[in-house]
Structure formats: C-alpha cells, structure tokens
Motif scaffolding. Structure first.
Motif, PDB file in Angstrom:
ATOM      1  N   ALA A 112      53.721 -63.917 -66.259  1.00 54.15           N
ATOM      2  CA  ALA A 112      53.187 -65.137 -67.309  1.00 54.15           C
ATOM      3  C   ALA A 112      52.606 -66.507 -67.645  1.00 54.15           C
ATOM      4  O   ALA A 112      51.217 -66.379 -68.521  1.00 54.15           O
ATOM      5  N   LEU A 113      52.445 -67.116 -66.378  1.00 56.57           N
ATOM      6  CA  LEU A 113      51.255 -68.609 -66.494  1.00 56.57           C
ATOM      7  C   LEU A 113      50.008 -68.087 -66.779  1.00 56.57           C
ATOM      8  O   LEU A 113      49.177 -68.384 -66.755  1.00 56.57           O
ATOM      9  N   ILE A 114      49.594 -67.048 -65.718  1.00 54.87           N
ATOM     10  CA  ILE A 114      48.017 -66.569 -65.756  1.00 54.87           C
ATOM     11  C   ILE A 114      47.661 -65.480 -67.306  1.00 54.87           C
ATOM     12  O   ILE A 114      46.987 -66.368 -66.814  1.00 54.87           O
ATOM     13  N   LEU A 115      48.807 -65.287 -67.672  1.00 50.75           N
ATOM     14  CA  LEU A 115      48.407 -64.557 -68.832  1.00 50.75           C
ATOM     15  C   LEU A 115      48.505 -65.584 -70.082  1.00 50.75           C
ATOM     16  O   LEU A 115      47.401 -65.410 -70.875  1.00 50.75           O
ATOM     17  N   ALA A 116      48.921 -66.537 -70.046  1.00 49.85           N
ATOM     18  CA  ALA A 116      48.956 -67.855 -70.717  1.00 49.85           C
ATOM     19  C   ALA A 116      47.520 -68.889 -70.892  1.00 49.85           C
ATOM     20  O   ALA A 116      47.055 -69.144 -71.729  1.00 49.85           O
ATOM     21  N   LEU A 117      47.358 -69.315 -69.714  1.00 53.97           N
ATOM     22  CA  LEU A 117      46.308 -69.277 -69.098  1.00 53.97           C
ATOM     23  C   LEU A 117      45.061 -68.688 -69.421  1.00 53.97           C
ATOM     24  O   LEU A 117      44.292 -69.205 -70.188  1.00 53.97           O
ATOM     25  N   ALA A 118      45.656 -67.093 -69.374  1.00 49.30           N
ATOM     26  CA  ALA A 118      43.962 -66.409 -69.715  1.00 49.30           C
ATOM     27  C   ALA A 118      43.919 -66.906 -71.219  1.00 49.30           C
ATOM     28  O   ALA A 118      42.635 -66.545 -71.566  1.00 49.30           O
ATOM     29  N   ILE A 119      44.928 -66.511 -72.103  1.00 51.98           N
ATOM     30  CA  ILE A 119      45.006 -65.968 -73.642  1.00 51.98           C
ATOM     31  C   ILE A 119      44.177 -67.601 -74.124  1.00 51.98           C
ATOM     32  O   ILE A 119      43.508 -67.590 -74.733  1.00 51.98           O
ATOM     33  N   ARG A 218      30.121 -76.872 -72.244  1.00 51.62           N
ATOM     34  CA  ARG A 218      30.839 -76.529 -72.629  1.00 51.62           C
ATOM     35  C   ARG A 218      32.887 -75.962 -71.768  1.00 51.62           C
ATOM     36  O   ARG A 218      34.004 -76.229 -71.988  1.00 51.62           O
ATOM     37  N   SER A 219      32.324 -75.267 -70.930  1.00 50.70           N
ATOM     38  CA  SER A 219      33.137 -74.836 -70.277  1.00 50.70           C
ATOM     39  C   SER A 219      33.641 -75.999 -69.052  1.00 50.70           C
ATOM     40  O   SER A 219      35.009 -76.240 -68.802  1.00 50.70           O
ATOM     41  N   GLY A 220      32.703 -77.107 -68.873  1.00 51.77           N
ATOM     42  CA  GLY A 220      33.119 -77.843 -67.508  1.00 51.77           C
ATOM     43  C   GLY A 220      34.424 -78.397 -68.574  1.00 51.77           C
ATOM     44  O   GLY A 220      34.861 -78.927 -67.427  1.00 51.77           O
ATOM     45  N   VAL A 221      34.135 -78.483 -69.747  1.00 51.19           N
ATOM     46  CA  VAL A 221      34.289 -80.273 -70.073  1.00 51.19           C
ATOM     47  C   VAL A 221      35.951 -79.781 -70.324  1.00 51.19           C
ATOM     48  O   VAL A 221      36.928 -79.900 -70.355  1.00 51.19           O
ATOM     49  N   LEU A 222      36.469 -78.304 -71.227  1.00 51.77           N
ATOM     50  CA  LEU A 222      37.598 -77.732 -71.169  1.00 51.77           C
ATOM     51  C   LEU A 222      37.967 -77.317 -69.235  1.00 51.77           C
ATOM     52  O   LEU A 222      39.587 -77.911 -68.820  1.00 51.77           O
ATOM     53  N   TRP A 223      37.731 -77.681 -68.502  1.00 55.81           N
ATOM     54  CA  TRP A 223      38.428 -77.510 -67.479  1.00 55.81           C
ATOM     55  C   TRP A 223      38.282 -78.927 -66.369  1.00 55.81           C
ATOM     56  O   TRP A 223      39.521 -79.297 -65.717  1.00 55.81           O
ATOM     57  N   ARG A 224      37.318 -79.463 -66.500  1.00 55.50           N
ATOM     58  CA  ARG A 224      37.858 -81.191 -65.950  1.00 55.50           C
ATOM     59  C   ARG A 224      38.597 -82.212 -66.825  1.00 55.50           C
ATOM     60  O   ARG A 224      39.044 -82.896 -66.488  1.00 55.50           O
ATOM     61  N   HIS A 225      37.878 -81.730 -67.826  1.00 53.54           N
ATOM     62  CA  HIS A 225      38.749 -83.098 -68.787  1.00 53.54           C
ATOM     63  C   HIS A 225      39.760 -82.874 -69.866  1.00 53.54           C
ATOM     64  O   HIS A 225      41.033 -83.291 -69.427  1.00 53.54           O
ATOM     65  N   VAL A 226      39.691 -81.213 -70.372  1.00 51.92           N
ATOM     66  CA  VAL A 226      40.498 -80.522 -71.585  1.00 51.92           C
ATOM     67  C   VAL A 226      41.719 -80.517 -70.565  1.00 51.92           C
ATOM     68  O   VAL A 226      42.988 -80.870 -70.874  1.00 51.92           O
ATOM     69  N   ALA A 227      41.494 -79.964 -69.892  1.00 54.23           N
ATOM     70  CA  ALA A 227      42.985 -78.720 -69.232  1.00 54.23           C
ATOM     71  C   ALA A 227      44.358 -79.694 -69.024  1.00 54.23           C
ATOM     72  O   ALA A 227      45.323 -79.496 -69.025  1.00 54.23           O
ATOM     73  N   ARG A 228      43.879 -80.278 -67.827  1.00 49.78           N
ATOM     74  CA  ARG A 228      44.403 -81.770 -67.238  1.00 49.78           C
ATOM     75  C   ARG A 228      45.992 -82.152 -68.450  1.00 49.78           C
ATOM     76  O   ARG A 228      46.615 -81.847 -68.009  1.00 49.78           O
ATOM     77  N   ASN A 229      45.691 -82.628 -69.072  1.00 49.33           N
ATOM     78  CA  ASN A 229      45.847 -83.629 -70.335  1.00 49.33           C
ATOM     79  C   ASN A 229      46.548 -82.064 -71.231  1.00 49.33           C
ATOM     80  O   ASN A 229      47.761 -82.417 -71.333  1.00 49.33           O
TER      81      ASN A 229
END
Length: 314
Positions: A112-119, A218-229
């Motif tokens: 479920a976590l993998i599916l949620a993250l992927a979506i 865009r992908s770098g910002v998403l993974w490094r800065h946005v994801a944790r918050n």
C-alpha cells in the motif's frame, strides 16, 4: 520529553482499559451462552448438574461485576482466559494464528505504501495533464472499493478466468499474492490522497522556489526537499489507518480462507466464544495504540521544530 512520553503512555493505557471495559460489557450483553452452545449438545450426554459444574468452572455463575474484575486481573497478568470451544488457553490460539495475520498485514501495508508513493510522485513528475488527472483520480477509485468485493473479483479474474494464481492448494507465496493486493489497494487510497495534497502544499513554500532558482531539477526538488516535509501528514494517517488494516486483514483472510485471526474471529463469533473475541479486541487495540505512539515519537525525529515545541510544552 520524558513528561511528554509518560503522558502519551498514560493515555495509551487509558485507551486500552476503556477498550477492554466496553468490549467486555458489549460481549456479555449479547444473547446466547457459549457454555450452553457447547455442552448442551445431546451428543455429549451431560446432565444439567454437570453443565452447572462447567458454568462454575468457567466463572459464569457469578455476578457480572465479579466476572469483570476477574477478567481484568487475568489480563493484567497476561492471562487471556480459556476458549470454551477449543478447550485451550486463548494465548495458545493467538500464538498459532497471529503470525499469519501479521505477515499479511505487514506485506499488505508495504505494498500500500509503495502504491501510494508511486501514485503521488508520478502524478507530480508527469508532464501530461491528462495522465496527471488520471493518476490523481486513482485514490478516489481505490477508496470506494470494498475489501471483500475486491477479493472476490481478483479470485474470479486471476484464478478462474486467467488461471494465473491458484486459490485452491496454492504454494506458500502464491497464496499471499491476491490477499496482499486485496488488502493493499483500499489502504493505499487515503495515503495517496494525503501525499498528493501535501506535495501540492509544500511545493508552494518559498524554499522550493529558492531551490528551483539555484538550478535544481523538478525531480530533484521533489525528492530532496518536498518529500520529507510532505511525509509528515501521511505518517499521521498511516497510524490511523492501522485499525482499518487489521479489519481489512480479518476480512481478507475470511474471503480467501486463510488461517489467521480472521478465521479465529469468525469461529469465535459463530460459537459466541467471548474469551477469544475479548482477546482479539484487546490485541487489536494494543497494536493500534502502539503504532500511533510510535508515530508520535517519530515526528520530532523527522521535524526538529516539533522536538522544540514538545520540549516547550512539557
């Protein structure tokens, strides 16, 4: 921090006590008698006096208040009582059936976590508006699917029609595939919805614009800065969803005929085996409380600002 931890543990103990008390009252007021269901069977040939002795042996001939105090004292000592139908300690039944349910729950939650993250992340990485809309509509579709219906559909399609995954005498891992998918899909929906909203909110923060202005992709910002918050609200809903995860696992086990707490609960309901039902309720509540307590303790580790606020509050 110590006072905060003590407060949260105290709240957890209060929740467990309230759960035990309410479940005890509700189970006791149900019509029927598990002792009579088993021992009044003419095939057993027991006389009324012998049945009365059995009621005395199980403590059913004393007042409800005395039964409650006796049951509460036993639980505090780790004694969950005896199953009337099985004639063995409830702890033995739990030790036999709990591992299978835990395995299904852990694997289902992981998927479920993998599916949620992927979506959530694919909907933000996609450059096509139509694909983004389609990905963001999936959580609403998933959350509306009943667990039992999804399990039946998967059996019909993948077992009977396509004959890819057997449900009759499957291998150890083959028998887990469809139940895991059945459990994961409804759980992934609210996780994905929270993640999508959180990502959209975090992306409007000034630090994201600064990172993009420095040349980050865009992908770098998403993974490094946005994801944790963005993960913090999802972590909260993950703890809350654990109760639904347990309920979904019980339904899934019943649909697929798997051994575990689902089958144990079904048999206990049919036979009105109060001790078993009480134990399952308490174990489920304890697991739910423990997961939410761990989530609360993880928050300050993920966000130092919460650690400061917690220290100031206590």
């Amino acid at each position: 921090m110590t006072r905060y931890l003590a407060k949260r543990i105290g709240q957890a103990v209060l929740v467990l006590w309230a759960t035990f008390t309410l479940s005890f009252i509700l189970l006791q007021v149900l019509p029927g008698d598990a002792i009579l269901i088993k021992f009044q069977n003419p095939d057993m040939g027991l006389s009324p006096a012998q049945i009365a002795d059995m009621r005395a042996a199980y403590g059913a001939n004393v007042s409800l208040w005395q039964q409650y105090l006796h049951a509460l004292g036993n639980v505090l000592r780790g004694d969950l009582g005896y199953s009337i139908q099985a004639g063995v300690p409830v702890t033995r039944l739990l030790a036999t059936n709990l591992p299978a349910t835990l395995q299904l729950a852990v694997l289902g939650f992981s998927l479920a976590l993998i599916l949620a993250l992927a979506i959530a992340f694919l909907s933000n990485l996609s450059g096509f508006g139509g694909l983004r809309s389609a990905l963001q509509s999936l959580p609403s579709l998933f959350v509306s699917v009943p667990t039992f219906w999804l399990g039946i559909v998967l059996i019909q399609v993948f077992s009977f029609q396509l004959k890819l995954i057997p449900v009759i005498n499957p291998g150890e891992w083959e028998g887990l595939i469809l139940p895991i998918v059945t459990l994961a899909v409804p759980i992934s929906a609210p996780l994905a919805q929270i993640l999508i909203r959180s990502i959209d909110q975090v992306q409007t923060q000034p630090f994201v614009a600064v990172a993009r202005a420095k040349g980050a992709s865009r992908s770098g910002v998403l993974w490094r800065h946005v994801a944790r918050n963005a993960m913090l609200p999802a972590l909260t809903i993950a703890g809350i969803l654990f109760g639904e995860l347990i309920a979904g696992a019980l339904i899934t086990e019943t649909v697929f005929g798997r051994s575990g707490l689902g089958q144990l609960t079904l048999q206990a309901v049919l036979n009105q085996d109060v001790a078993v039902l009480q134990a399952i309720v308490v174990i489920s509540a304890a697991a739910f409380v423990t997961i939410n307590l761990l989530v609360d303790l993880l928050f300050p580790l993920l966000d130092p600002r919460l650690k400061t606020q917690t220290g100031a509050a206590v």
